[in-house]
Design a protein around this motif. Structure first.
Motif, PDB file in Angstrom:
ATOM      1  N   HIS A  66       0.861  -1.019   0.123  1.00  0.00           N
ATOM      2  CA  HIS A  66      -0.013   0.396  -0.423  1.00  0.00           C
ATOM      3  C   HIS A  66       1.044   1.179  -0.222  1.00  0.00           C
ATOM      4  O   HIS A  66       1.977   0.940   0.746  1.00  0.00           O
ATOM      5  CB  HIS A  66      -0.988   0.282   1.131  1.00  0.00           C
ATOM      6  CG  HIS A  66      -1.726  -0.784   1.692  1.00  0.00           C
ATOM      7  ND1 HIS A  66      -2.366  -2.070  -0.156  1.00  0.00           N
ATOM      8  CD2 HIS A  66      -2.258  -1.826   2.456  1.00  0.00           C
ATOM      9  CE1 HIS A  66      -3.854  -2.408   0.125  1.00  0.00           C
ATOM     10  NE2 HIS A  66      -3.466  -3.020   1.707  1.00  0.00           N
ATOM     11  N   GLN A  67       0.022   2.147  -1.128  1.00  0.00           N
ATOM     12  CA  GLN A  67       1.248   3.757  -0.332  1.00  0.00           C
ATOM     13  C   GLN A  67       0.309   4.575  -0.787  1.00  0.00           C
ATOM     14  O   GLN A  67      -0.693   4.410  -0.854  1.00  0.00           O
ATOM     15  CB  GLN A  67       2.043   3.682  -2.238  1.00  0.00           C
ATOM     16  CG  GLN A  67       2.765   2.022  -2.279  1.00  0.00           C
ATOM     17  CD  GLN A  67       3.724   2.083  -3.681  1.00  0.00           C
ATOM     18  OE1 GLN A  67       2.747   2.185  -4.735  1.00  0.00           O
ATOM     19  NE2 GLN A  67       4.615   1.962  -4.008  1.00  0.00           N
ATOM     20  N   LYS A  68       0.917   6.433  -0.288  1.00  0.00           N
ATOM     21  CA  LYS A  68      -0.550   7.250  -1.114  1.00  0.00           C
ATOM     22  C   LYS A  68       0.234   8.023  -2.000  1.00  0.00           C
ATOM     23  O   LYS A  68       1.661   8.313  -2.382  1.00  0.00           O
ATOM     24  CB  LYS A  68       0.358   7.921   0.297  1.00  0.00           C
ATOM     25  CG  LYS A  68      -0.820   9.343   0.507  1.00  0.00           C
ATOM     26  CD  LYS A  68      -0.993   9.970   1.242  1.00  0.00           C
ATOM     27  CE  LYS A  68      -0.844   9.514   2.907  1.00  0.00           C
ATOM     28  NZ  LYS A  68      -0.785   9.932   4.188  1.00  0.00           N
ATOM     29  N   VAL A  69      -0.820   7.989  -2.492  1.00  0.00           N
ATOM     30  CA  VAL A  69      -0.570   9.001  -4.567  1.00  0.00           C
ATOM     31  C   VAL A  69      -0.891  10.427  -3.714  1.00  0.00           C
ATOM     32  O   VAL A  69      -2.069  11.125  -3.519  1.00  0.00           O
ATOM     33  CB  VAL A  69      -1.046   8.088  -5.148  1.00  0.00           C
ATOM     34  CG1 VAL A  69      -0.538   9.176  -6.845  1.00  0.00           C
ATOM     35  CG2 VAL A  69       0.290   7.361  -5.648  1.00  0.00           C
ATOM     36  N   GLU A 182       3.010  17.770  -6.352  1.00  0.00           N
ATOM     37  CA  GLU A 182       3.907  17.105  -6.938  1.00  0.00           C
ATOM     38  C   GLU A 182       2.768  15.783  -7.392  1.00  0.00           C
ATOM     39  O   GLU A 182       2.612  15.045  -6.152  1.00  0.00           O
ATOM     40  CB  GLU A 182       4.974  16.672  -6.563  1.00  0.00           C
ATOM     41  CG  GLU A 182       6.417  16.325  -7.100  1.00  0.00           C
ATOM     42  CD  GLU A 182       7.820  16.220  -6.865  1.00  0.00           C
ATOM     43  OE1 GLU A 182       7.830  14.309  -6.660  1.00  0.00           O
ATOM     44  OE2 GLU A 182       8.422  16.397  -6.717  1.00  0.00           O
ATOM     45  N   ASN A 183       2.533  15.310  -8.169  1.00  0.00           N
ATOM     46  CA  ASN A 183       1.963  14.405  -8.958  1.00  0.00           C
ATOM     47  C   ASN A 183       2.805  13.053  -9.065  1.00  0.00           C
ATOM     48  O   ASN A 183       3.636  13.130  -9.105  1.00  0.00           O
ATOM     49  CB  ASN A 183       1.289  14.041  -9.942  1.00  0.00           C
ATOM     50  CG  ASN A 183      -0.255  15.600 -10.050  1.00  0.00           C
ATOM     51  OD1 ASN A 183      -0.225  16.173  -8.965  1.00  0.00           O
ATOM     52  ND2 ASN A 183      -0.797  15.083 -11.256  1.00  0.00           N
ATOM     53  N   GLY A 184       2.359  11.743  -7.946  1.00  0.00           N
ATOM     54  CA  GLY A 184       3.195  10.899  -7.868  1.00  0.00           C
ATOM     55  C   GLY A 184       3.219  10.535  -6.515  1.00  0.00           C
ATOM     56  O   GLY A 184       2.193  11.042  -5.427  1.00  0.00           O
ATOM     57  N   LEU A 185       4.200   9.184  -6.270  1.00  0.00           N
ATOM     58  CA  LEU A 185       4.268   8.594  -4.545  1.00  0.00           C
ATOM     59  C   LEU A 185       4.736   9.789  -4.008  1.00  0.00           C
ATOM     60  O   LEU A 185       5.902  10.625  -3.532  1.00  0.00           O
ATOM     61  CB  LEU A 185       4.782   7.927  -4.396  1.00  0.00           C
ATOM     62  CG  LEU A 185       4.106   6.259  -5.308  1.00  0.00           C
ATOM     63  CD1 LEU A 185       4.376   6.123  -6.118  1.00  0.00           C
ATOM     64  CD2 LEU A 185       4.926   5.184  -4.609  1.00  0.00           C
ATOM     65  N   LEU A 299      -4.521  10.380 -16.436  1.00  0.00           N
ATOM     66  CA  LEU A 299      -3.406  11.099 -15.449  1.00  0.00           C
ATOM     67  C   LEU A 299      -2.140  11.181 -15.459  1.00  0.00           C
ATOM     68  O   LEU A 299      -1.563  10.355 -16.688  1.00  0.00           O
ATOM     69  CB  LEU A 299      -3.212   9.733 -14.345  1.00  0.00           C
ATOM     70  CG  LEU A 299      -4.430   9.161 -13.271  1.00  0.00           C
ATOM     71  CD1 LEU A 299      -3.669   7.773 -12.748  1.00  0.00           C
ATOM     72  CD2 LEU A 299      -5.125  10.076 -12.206  1.00  0.00           C
ATOM     73  N   ARG A 300      -1.119  12.012 -14.395  1.00  0.00           N
ATOM     74  CA  ARG A 300       0.208  12.222 -15.139  1.00  0.00           C
ATOM     75  C   ARG A 300       0.961  11.819 -14.059  1.00  0.00           C
ATOM     76  O   ARG A 300       0.655  12.237 -12.460  1.00  0.00           O
ATOM     77  CB  ARG A 300       0.278  13.389 -15.377  1.00  0.00           C
ATOM     78  CG  ARG A 300       0.071  14.105 -14.962  1.00  0.00           C
ATOM     79  CD  ARG A 300       0.429  16.085 -15.954  1.00  0.00           C
ATOM     80  NE  ARG A 300      -0.305  16.932 -14.499  1.00  0.00           N
ATOM     81  CZ  ARG A 300       0.506  17.792 -13.302  1.00  0.00           C
ATOM     82  NH1 ARG A 300       1.676  16.765 -12.900  1.00  0.00           N
ATOM     83  NH2 ARG A 300      -0.094  18.369 -12.722  1.00  0.00           N
TER      84      ARG A 300
END
Length: 312
Positions: A66-69, A182-185, A299-300
């Motif tokens: 599990h991660q947060k984006v 910032e889009n990403g993890l 998405l980007r």
């Protein structure tokens, strides 16, 4: 009777042994210690294991890290699929379909929006067929040579993470927290510290005032090199090309390898390090994605690097 369900009490010694047997290669040996770290604290958000049992005996699994984006300033729950394996005697498309159905059920029950995976060629087809993921990113391997003398003068730190105590490491990393814009993890100091505490590998950190680099020593096809695992810019800082070069020199100097390798995207860097390796030497790394909110995701990511995966 064959059952597929979430495994709530993982025996890592058994899991590592089964995984090693399932992969069937002398070059692939799973570590129980590393699997425990990866599943329980490697990405700071926990995990879920979908396991296959034959009358109580584990014969296969897939893990969800599990991660947060962040997407356009808003957090989204995500998970990354890793370690899919089934013992040879049990492999079938029907069983694989059951595994992915359970993955889908757990994601929807847990409010997971995004599924990410970095598959090999065989897994890519299974992921696409049974979980409806799509190609999202193609990470090209880039290579370069660094001449590390003279010693850089603007470094704030360059050394092994394990050479610092936790409070010192957290203080250093806290300046490079992923901004929500910032889009990403998303990484904060604590989760980034946990990410580098792999019990089977060593990581070094190198920092200037505005940029941090995580590196590691690796060997591929007999060639030792410095792997640039990820760059993290201080929020609102304007990163100069000279800072990127300085950190690469510091990493290569630390590991005593002149060759460096990088794979990823990072919009905070003026340009990506090195030059692209031809696909015949190293095919790009595929990242697949599914967005449970829509069948037509748009998405980007501004940043996705090897440190964001279980590859390093």
């Amino acid at each position: 009777m064959i059952t597929v369900s979430e495994e709530t009490a993982v025996d890592y010694e058994i899991t590592a042994r089964i995984a090693t047997e399932a992969f069937g290669s002398k070059e692939v040996v799973f570590s129980a210690q590393r699997m425990k770290w990866l599943y329980e604290s490697g990405f700071g958000q926990g995990s879920a294991i979908v396991a296959v049992f034959d009358d109580g005996k584990k014969v296969g699994q897939i893990a969800l890290l599990h991660q947060k984006v962040y997407l356009d300033g808003k957090p989204a729950a995500a998970t990354q699929l890793v370690d899919l394996f089934i013992l040879q005697a049990y492999r079938s498309h029907h069983l694989v379909r059951r595994i992915y159905k359970e993955v889908e059920r757990l994601c929807q029950a847990g409010g997971i929006r995004l599924v990410l995976t970095l598959p090999n060629a065989n897994s890519a087809l299974l992921n696409e067929r049974f979980l409806k993921v799509r190609p999202f990113l193609s990470l090209q391997a880039r290579i370069g040579v660094s001449f590390w003398w003279p010693r850089a003068s603007k470094l704030r730190y360059s050394g092994l993470l394990k050479s610092m105590n936790e409070p010192e490491a957290i203080e250093l990393l806290s300046g490079f927290v992923t901004p929500a814009a910032e889009n990403g993890l998303h990484w904060n100091a604590e989760t980034l510290f946990d990410r580098m505490n792999d019990p089977t590998r060593d990581y070094a950190v190198h920092a200037t005032a505005d940029l941090l680099l995580i590196s590691s020593s690796r060997k591929t096809r007999g060639i030792r090199h410095t792997l640039l695992c990820g760059f993290f810019a201080r929020p609102d800082a304007a990163v100069a090309s000279s800072a990127v070069r300085e950190l690469i020199r510091a990493a290569c100097r630390f590991w005593k390898h002149r060759i460096f390798v990088y794979a990823g995207i990072n919009n905070r860097l003026p340009r990506l390090p090195g030059i692209v390796l031809p696909a015949r030497l190293r095919p790009p790394i595929l990242v697949q994605l599914r967005d449970f909110d829509t069948d037509e995701p748009d998405l980007r990511f501004d940043r996705f690097q090897l440190i964001d995966s279980d590859f390093v």
